[in-house]
Design a protein around this motif. Structure first.
Motif, short mmCIF file in Angstrom:
data_model
loop_
_atom_site.label_atom_id
_atom_site.label_comp_id
_atom_site.label_asym_id
_atom_site.label_seq_id
_atom_site.Cartn_x
_atom_site.Cartn_y
_atom_site.Cartn_z
N ASN A 183 0.82 -1.21 0.00
CA ASN A 183 0.00 0.00 0.00
C ASN A 183 0.86 1.26 0.00
N LEU A 184 1.98 1.22 0.71
CA LEU A 184 2.86 2.37 0.73
C LEU A 184 3.52 2.61 -0.62
N VAL A 185 3.89 1.51 -1.29
CA VAL A 185 4.59 1.63 -2.57
C VAL A 185 3.64 1.96 -3.71
N ALA A 186 2.48 1.29 -3.72
CA ALA A 186 1.60 1.36 -4.90
C ALA A 186 0.22 1.92 -4.63
N HIS A 187 -0.08 2.31 -3.38
CA HIS A 187 -1.39 2.88 -3.05
C HIS A 187 -2.51 1.95 -3.52
N ARG A 188 -2.45 0.72 -3.06
CA ARG A 188 -3.33 -0.32 -3.55
C ARG A 188 -4.62 -0.46 -2.76
N ARG A 189 -4.85 0.39 -1.75
CA ARG A 189 -5.98 0.15 -0.86
C ARG A 189 -7.32 0.19 -1.60
N GLU A 190 -7.58 1.23 -2.37
CA GLU A 190 -8.88 1.33 -3.05
C GLU A 190 -9.07 0.24 -4.10
N PRO A 191 -8.07 -0.02 -4.96
CA PRO A 191 -8.24 -1.15 -5.90
C PRO A 191 -8.46 -2.48 -5.17
N SER A 192 -7.76 -2.67 -4.05
CA SER A 192 -7.94 -3.90 -3.28
C SER A 192 -9.34 -4.02 -2.74
N ASN A 193 -9.92 -2.91 -2.33
CA ASN A 193 -11.30 -2.94 -1.83
C ASN A 193 -12.25 -3.47 -2.91
N VAL A 194 -12.06 -3.01 -4.14
CA VAL A 194 -12.90 -3.47 -5.25
C VAL A 194 -12.69 -4.96 -5.48
N GLU A 195 -11.45 -5.39 -5.46
CA GLU A 195 -11.13 -6.81 -5.70
C GLU A 195 -11.66 -7.69 -4.57
N HIS A 196 -11.53 -7.23 -3.33
CA HIS A 196 -12.04 -8.01 -2.21
C HIS A 196 -13.56 -8.17 -2.29
N ARG A 197 -14.24 -7.10 -2.67
CA ARG A 197 -15.70 -7.19 -2.76
C ARG A 197 -16.11 -8.18 -3.85
N GLU A 198 -15.41 -8.21 -4.97
CA GLU A 198 -15.73 -9.17 -6.03
C GLU A 198 -15.54 -10.59 -5.53
N ILE A 199 -14.49 -10.83 -4.76
CA ILE A 199 -14.26 -12.17 -4.19
C ILE A 199 -15.40 -12.53 -3.23
N ALA A 200 -15.74 -11.60 -2.33
CA ALA A 200 -16.78 -11.86 -1.34
C ALA A 200 -18.13 -12.11 -2.01
N GLU A 201 -18.46 -11.34 -3.05
CA GLU A 201 -19.75 -11.50 -3.72
C GLU A 201 -19.81 -12.82 -4.49
N ALA A 202 -18.67 -13.26 -5.02
CA ALA A 202 -18.64 -14.56 -5.69
C ALA A 202 -18.85 -15.69 -4.68
N ILE A 203 -18.28 -15.54 -3.51
CA ILE A 203 -18.47 -16.54 -2.46
C ILE A 203 -19.92 -16.52 -1.98
N LEU A 204 -20.50 -15.32 -1.83
CA LEU A 204 -21.90 -15.20 -1.44
C LEU A 204 -22.80 -15.87 -2.48
N ALA A 205 -22.45 -15.72 -3.77
CA ALA A 205 -23.25 -16.29 -4.85
C ALA A 205 -23.02 -17.79 -5.02
N GLU A 206 -22.15 -18.37 -4.22
CA GLU A 206 -21.85 -19.81 -4.28
C GLU A 206 -21.35 -20.20 -5.68
N ASP A 207 -20.45 -19.38 -6.20
CA ASP A 207 -19.90 -19.60 -7.54
C ASP A 207 -18.39 -19.86 -7.42
N PRO A 208 -17.98 -21.12 -7.31
CA PRO A 208 -16.57 -21.44 -7.10
C PRO A 208 -15.65 -20.94 -8.20
N ASP A 209 -16.06 -21.07 -9.47
CA ASP A 209 -15.20 -20.63 -10.57
C ASP A 209 -14.98 -19.12 -10.50
#
Length: 233
Positions: A183-209
């Motif tokens: 995060n210090l080098v690349a300021h990745r916090r906001e992009p990571s938030n988007v990526e984490h939400r996509e992972i969480a929503e896929a898990i919520l949707a019970e979609d393994p792929d």
């Protein structure tokens, strides 16, 4: 050697959120610009807090980040000195190197995300989404890093695989430290938030792929930042 006073003679406005990161960026700019040369001693925490109009803990966090990036070093009883004008992030986090973590994470966390989508309970899925919400509203760097590591640990637990869960738990502190550097080098916090939400929503949707692909995409972005850091290991 004392830092050139003209850099701190001008008060530059800082955003009220992420003040520690803004202070770090200002100090980095002073180092790049040459006003804060190698060997320079920074003003005291109290003086910096007054200069930037923030609290001492905010200044302390900024100085901690500068030291984590290899730019400064705080000497007990003496002060904080500029020791490099080039970023020198650590390449080892506890028992693990940057290379160790980069190579191992896809082998563990991608299948763990897929299994979590197939096996998670309703409570586990809800907790992952709650963590995403907390991360999206968290602007304090250390608190965000703790939530980041919790998110990945909860996915491993939701996979129902004791090996995945144990490995992620064992590496959790190292992953937190590496996340801070990323995060210090690349300021990745906001992009990571988007990526984490996509992972969480896929898990919520019970979609393994979908969950596996989302985790792989997240780790690919992380690797793009991390790979240059393994040079010289």
């Amino acid at each position: 050697m004392v830092a050139r006073q003209d850099w701190f003679a001008v008060r530059r406005a800082l955003p009220r959120v992420n003040a520690a990161e803004a202070i770090l960026a200002d100090i980095q700019e002073g180092i790049r610009e040459g006003s804060l040369g190698v060997g320079s001693r920074l003003p005291s925490e109290t003086s910096l807090a007054e200069h930037y109009g923030v609290s001492r803990p905010v200044v302390r966090e900024a100085l901690r980040s500068a030291q984590a990036l290899g730019l400064t070093r705080t000497r007990s009883g003496s002060g904080t000195y500029v020791v490099s004008d080039t970023l020198r992030p650590p390449q080892r986090f506890g028992n693990y190197t940057t290379r160790d973590l980069m190579e191992a994470r896809p082998a563990i966390e991608v299948p763990a995300a897929g299994l979590a989508a197939a096996r998670r309970s309703e409570e586990q899925a809800a907790e992952l989404l709650d963590i995403c919400v907390s991360m999206e509203h968290e602007f304090q760097a250390q608190a965000w890093v703790r939530l980041d590591s919790l998110f990945h640990a909860r996915i491993a637990a939701a996979s129902g695989n004791a090996v995945f869960s144990s490995v992620v738990a064992d590496t959790r502190e190292a992953l937190s430290q590496q996340s801070e550097i990323i995060n210090l080098v690349a300021h990745r916090r906001e992009p990571s938030n988007v990526e984490h939400r996509e992972i969480a929503e896929a898990i919520l949707a019970e979609d393994p792929d979908r969950a596996s692909r989302a985790m792989q995409a997240h780790l690919d972005y992380v690797e793009a930042v991390v790979r240059p850091l393994i040079e010289g290991e």
